[in-house]
Design an enzyme around this catalytic site. Structure first.
Site, PDB file in Angstrom:
ATOM      1  N   ARG A   1     -43.550  38.459 162.398  1.00  0.00           N
ATOM      2  CA  ARG A   1     -43.764  39.919 162.316  1.00  0.00           C
ATOM      3  C   ARG A   1     -42.514  40.680 161.896  1.00  0.00           C
ATOM      4  O   ARG A   1     -42.396  41.876 162.142  1.00  0.00           O
ATOM      5  CB  ARG A   1     -44.304  40.493 163.620  1.00  0.00           C
TER       6      ARG A   1
ATOM      7  N   LYS B   1     -40.987  47.721 148.259  1.00  0.00           N
ATOM      8  CA  LYS B   1     -42.332  47.213 147.978  1.00  0.00           C
ATOM      9  C   LYS B   1     -42.275  45.705 147.870  1.00  0.00           C
ATOM     10  O   LYS B   1     -41.525  45.156 147.060  1.00  0.00           O
ATOM     11  CB  LYS B   1     -42.854  47.785 146.667  1.00  0.00           C
TER      12      LYS B   1
ATOM     13  N   GLU C   1     -38.253  49.150 132.465  1.00  0.00           N
ATOM     14  CA  GLU C   1     -38.164  49.926 133.714  1.00  0.00           C
ATOM     15  C   GLU C   1     -36.973  50.890 133.675  1.00  0.00           C
ATOM     16  O   GLU C   1     -36.969  51.902 134.364  1.00  0.00           O
ATOM     17  CB  GLU C   1     -38.065  48.994 134.927  1.00  0.00           C
TER      18      GLU C   1
ATOM     19  N   LYS D   1     -34.402  56.047 141.310  1.00  0.00           N
ATOM     20  CA  LYS D   1     -35.407  55.443 142.180  1.00  0.00           C
ATOM     21  C   LYS D   1     -35.142  55.786 143.641  1.00  0.00           C
ATOM     22  O   LYS D   1     -36.067  56.092 144.403  1.00  0.00           O
ATOM     23  CB  LYS D   1     -35.454  53.925 141.989  1.00  0.00           C
TER      24      LYS D   1
ATOM     25  N   GLU E   1     -45.383  55.856 149.353  1.00  0.00           N
ATOM     26  CA  GLU E   1     -46.226  56.204 148.214  1.00  0.00           C
ATOM     27  C   GLU E   1     -47.458  56.995 148.598  1.00  0.00           C
ATOM     28  O   GLU E   1     -48.587  56.640 148.266  1.00  0.00           O
ATOM     29  CB  GLU E   1     -46.638  54.945 147.436  1.00  0.00           C
TER      30      GLU E   1
ATOM     31  N   ARG F   1     -43.948  59.214 144.908  1.00  0.00           N
ATOM     32  CA  ARG F   1     -43.485  57.892 144.520  1.00  0.00           C
ATOM     33  C   ARG F   1     -44.332  57.259 143.429  1.00  0.00           C
ATOM     34  O   ARG F   1     -43.851  56.410 142.656  1.00  0.00           O
ATOM     35  CB  ARG F   1     -43.449  56.979 145.745  1.00  0.00           C
TER      36      ARG F   1
ATOM     37  N   ASN G   1     -44.756  54.505 138.795  1.00  0.00           N
ATOM     38  CA  ASN G   1     -45.718  53.607 138.158  1.00  0.00           C
ATOM     39  C   ASN G   1     -46.076  54.036 136.737  1.00  0.00           C
ATOM     40  O   ASN G   1     -47.068  53.571 136.180  1.00  0.00           O
ATOM     41  CB  ASN G   1     -46.988  53.509 139.011  1.00  0.00           C
TER      42      ASN G   1
ATOM     43  N   HIS H   1     -47.570  51.640 134.296  1.00  0.00           N
ATOM     44  CA  HIS H   1     -48.007  50.470 135.052  1.00  0.00           C
ATOM     45  C   HIS H   1     -49.524  50.328 135.133  1.00  0.00           C
ATOM     46  O   HIS H   1     -50.021  49.227 135.347  1.00  0.00           O
ATOM     47  CB  HIS H   1     -47.417  50.494 136.463  1.00  0.00           C
TER      48      HIS H   1
ATOM     49  N   HIS I   1     -50.656  46.913 134.063  1.00  0.00           N
ATOM     50  CA  HIS I   1     -51.321  45.951 134.952  1.00  0.00           C
ATOM     51  C   HIS I   1     -52.604  45.411 134.316  1.00  0.00           C
ATOM     52  O   HIS I   1     -52.942  44.242 134.480  1.00  0.00           O
ATOM     53  CB  HIS I   1     -51.652  46.598 136.304  1.00  0.00           C
TER      54      HIS I   1
ATOM     55  N   HIS J   1     -43.894  41.208 132.863  1.00  0.00           N
ATOM     56  CA  HIS J   1     -44.236  42.491 133.470  1.00  0.00           C
ATOM     57  C   HIS J   1     -43.630  43.652 132.678  1.00  0.00           C
ATOM     58  O   HIS J   1     -44.315  44.631 132.354  1.00  0.00           O
ATOM     59  CB  HIS J   1     -43.735  42.515 134.920  1.00  0.00           C
TER      60      HIS J   1
END
Lengths: 368, 368
Positions: free
Chosen positions: B125, B147, B189, B231, B241, B245, B249, B252, B256, B269
């Site tokens: 955890r 992330k 990016e 960032k 997010e 935030r 993306n 993206h 994606h 990517h």
């Protein structure tokens, strides 16, 4: 207190605070869910045992609040608390195009709750979830406090997250359908709160165990509420188990070794904890922290609750060594040193290590 | 600024705040890790490409600080960002008896960072972790912001957690060994931060792209630092997010779809994001938010960075429909409606939906 009063326990965790509602006739009542945030979809996660009994009622109660209600049914049992089962939840979420506002409902015992909670923590990096625990164990323990996890072949609850539900709905009526063995297993976690925090509660249990075992509604309401209150008090002070919270693991270090050593599912979690508490109490006594009378009193109550107090042998050649080996993998261990939750005086617990030789004596005595 | 100056960027997130250190000769310097909490063991997670180049140096640098340093080597590539690879990390942790104070080190690109971060978030955890990104993409993007995730066959980054590292060590020397294609992918990016937040930075890139592509140390230090600063500013305002935030993306959503449609790993990517930014800019223009000159300017810079600006066909029968279908699974989608990050004026982004018909026009134009 009468059986028709709604009991609530507040878990205070800043922006992650929530309430536990306790009463009969809650699960199928749309009002139980009316204040939850609306979303396009809800997913009920349940298992093959609980699903047929309660999923249709929950689906109906949620239909007013969510555009679509889906249900995924997992195989039942600790042996299925695995990545494969967890992935059935992810598959369902993605197949139904569920977004990051989708609310998950855990309908079942501790295994369903732990897996649903971890799925909610991880799906799209976190979606809301609600616990609807249907076993005594889940109502008094696993649904409170935000611990979620799955097992790994090398250790129980090794992969998981701290993740709080939006709400916990404890419907006492679901305990009516609980097999006696499961009721007893749940009582292990109820009894636990006595030695670690509240000897008055232990005395109450000694005087009212028959009413509890007969499932009298007022008795059940009392043990669920008092257990949740004590757990809420502990978790509110130490959400992420950096200190105090570890006392909730009384009986669990030995108990986890029993579960892992026999193979998850052979003994119920509560059975292993019941026996583990006797072992931890004996260790406390051998270290001079409590007297033999305390151990006897606890052991008697655990026996009367229908739980084992004699530990199983885990190895024919080096039984105590096998216990020690399994306990070293415990999450409380640090640098290979096992940390035990011990009773330093009745009603108070501490976390400390113990000499291997003394631990071996306890194991030998409890397995004899 | 000279190449020998240590640059630092602070990420302010209350009790989860941390620093990014940027310079050459950091990875193999024990001082880079001297202030991290001590623990009995550290586990380096790397891949088959980066491990042979840098793992021995990192192991040596960490040896002074941790009792034991273990290394686990994962297969390289987005196609291996799976549960199976993640489980190799858990296996190593449990096999070595690693406790909940064990520190994980992510040595590699974005895939290694995302998987190591999720393993750290989930093991017992939550255990501490440090990012040592060795690609431009990871240094300017995936190592900052917390992330973490793995892919699911039905969607990219669908299973993960928000989980912050203790520190990020960006050793610019590692960029020397980066294949040109990977450098270009990282630049996608970097370029992104211009249109969404800082047109001065975009102008600087237009004027200095040759120095960047020639890997001049001062140019690399500038783009890594400025990207991390922007960032950090965005993430500091919206860690999980819930709003702002999402502008990170940009490119993206289309990207994606390209990655998922071609199969993860076919395009890098950054290549998919580069092309995706052109598509998102064109959509912004068709909705009247920016002019054709802006689209041309961005497209030119992306081309010069060595990135594709023409989108691949994902279906022979209904190409635009396939794009739309894949984009609906995006985490930003709500109730099946695709949310696009669009440029509402140069240097500023917004999140909004768009009519399917207009999106189809953009896809048709970009795939032509």
């Amino acid at each position: 207190m009468t059986a028709s009063d709604l009991q609530t326990v507040a878990i205070e965790l800043a922006d992650r605070s929530y309430h536990i509602a306790i009463r009969g006739s809650l699960l199928d009542n749309p009002l139980s869910y009316a204040q939850l945030p609306k979303s396009a979809a809800a997913l009920i996660v349940t298992n093959t045992t609980v699903g047929p009994l309660y999923a249709p009622q929950l689906e109906k109660a949620l239909a007013a609040h969510y555009g679509k209600v889906f249900t995924v049914v997992l195989p039942d049992g600790e042996a299925f608390k695995t990545w494969e089962s967890l992935n059935l939840i992810f598959d369902a979420l993605l197949r139904h195009g569920c977004d990051r506002k989708t609310t998950l409902f855990a309908l079942g015992g501790g295994v369903v709750g732990d897996m649903t909670g971890f799925a909610a923590a991880s799906y799209m990096r976190g979606v809301p979830f609600v616990q609807v625990p249907t076993t005594l164990l889940a109502q008094v323990d696993s649904s409170v406090g935000g611990k979620t996890a799955i097992n790994h072949p090398l250790g129980k609850n090794m992969i998981g997250a701290f993740y709080q539900p939006l709400k916990v709905v404890c419907d006492l009526d679901t305990l009516k359908s609980l097999p006696q063995r499961e009721l007893s297993a749940g009582l292990a976690e109820v009894i636990k709160y006595g030695p670690i925090a509240d000897m008055d509660f232990l005395a109450w249990l000694e005087g009212n165990l028959e009413a509890v075992l007969a499932r009298e509604p007022v008795a059940l309401a009392h043990i669920v509420k008092r257990s949740c209150e004590i757990k809420a008090w502990v978790v509110g002070q130490d959400e992420r188990e950096s200190g105090l919270r570890a006392i909730l693991n009384f009986g669990h270090t030995f108990g986890h070794a029993i579960e892992a050593g026999l193979g998850f599912g052979a003994w119920l979690h509560g059975e292993a904890v019941g026996c583990g508490m006797v072992m931890a109490a004996q260790l406390s006594a051998r270290l001079g922290l409590v007297d033999a009378f305390f151990v006897h009193r606890l052991s008697t109550l655990i026996t009367k609750a229908g739980l084992p107090v004699r530990a199983p042998r885990l190895s024919e050649t080096d039984n105590a060594g096998r216990y020690l080996e399994l306990m070293r993998v415990d999450k409380k261990s640090e640098a290979g040193e096992i940390k035990f939750v011990l009773i330093d005086k009745p009603g108070s617990a501490c976390v400390r290590s113990a000499p291997d030789a003394v631990v071996r004596q306890v194991i030998d005595a409890c397995c004899a």
